[in-house]
Motif scaffolding. Structure first.
Motif, PDB file in Angstrom:
ATOM      1  N   GLN A 176      13.408  -8.415   6.630  1.00 28.56           N
ATOM      2  CA  GLN A 176      13.394  -7.286   7.721  1.00 28.56           C
ATOM      3  C   GLN A 176      11.660  -6.710   7.767  1.00 28.56           C
ATOM      4  O   GLN A 176      11.212  -6.594   8.566  1.00 28.56           O
ATOM      5  N   SER A 177      11.266  -6.606   6.362  1.00 33.84           N
ATOM      6  CA  SER A 177       9.854  -6.031   6.304  1.00 33.84           C
ATOM      7  C   SER A 177       8.861  -6.974   6.922  1.00 33.84           C
ATOM      8  O   SER A 177       7.902  -6.690   7.826  1.00 33.84           O
TER       9      SER A 177
ATOM     10  N   GLN B 219       9.221  -6.794  10.789  1.00 37.19           N
ATOM     11  CA  GLN B 219       8.531  -5.738  10.936  1.00 37.19           C
ATOM     12  C   GLN B 219       6.920  -6.100  11.174  1.00 37.19           C
ATOM     13  O   GLN B 219       6.361  -5.212  12.115  1.00 37.19           O
TER      14      GLN B 219
END
Length: 140
Positions: free
Chosen positions: A49-50, A53
């Protein structure tokens, strides 16, 4: 006999403790492995997820940069068009502007030989400058 009972009790307690410890390890290891894998999965999910992003933010930054560069190029082109229009009008139209550009090119060029177009738009060649061709002299 009291000493033997006491020693026997200690050995039995130690054995019982050892059995409880081994049972706890046999029962706890699979659960710990499941817990460890679950934590590793959560860590991978958080990292994914990081990373996503970060990729989205980088793409937005590139898009904003491209938009700004495009706007700067449009502004530069508009300025150049206005400057060309002003020069063209001050030099008497397109022909005068082209003549001005030709003079500018001649000033910045260090060429020793310049071809000037004739009426047909073809350059006048100087065949006598080529090696092996004798120069013609005027016989008046």
């Amino acid at each position: 006999m009291d000493g033997q009972r006491s020693l026997f009790g200690i050995v039995m307690a130690a054995g019982l403790l050892l059995i409880i410890l081994i049972t706890g390890i046999l029962v706890g290891c699979p659960r710990y492995n499941v817990y460890q894998q679950e934590m590793a999965g959560r860590a991978k999910l958080a990292e994914a997820q990081s990373s996503r992003q970060v990729a989205v933010l980088e793409a937005r930054a590139k898009m904003e940069s491209a938009t700004s560069l495009a706007q700067a190029e449009v502004t530069r082109a508009e300025g150049a068009a206005k400057a060309n229009h002003i020069l063209q009008n001050s030099l008497g139209g397109p022909e005068g502007y082209l003549r001005y550009l030709q003079i500018q090119a001649l000033e910045t060029n260090n060429a020793k030989l310049i071809y000037v177009p004739t009426e047909a738009g073809l350059p006048v060649t100087e065949a006598s400058r080529l090696p092996g061709i004798p120069e013609q002299t005027d016989r008046n």
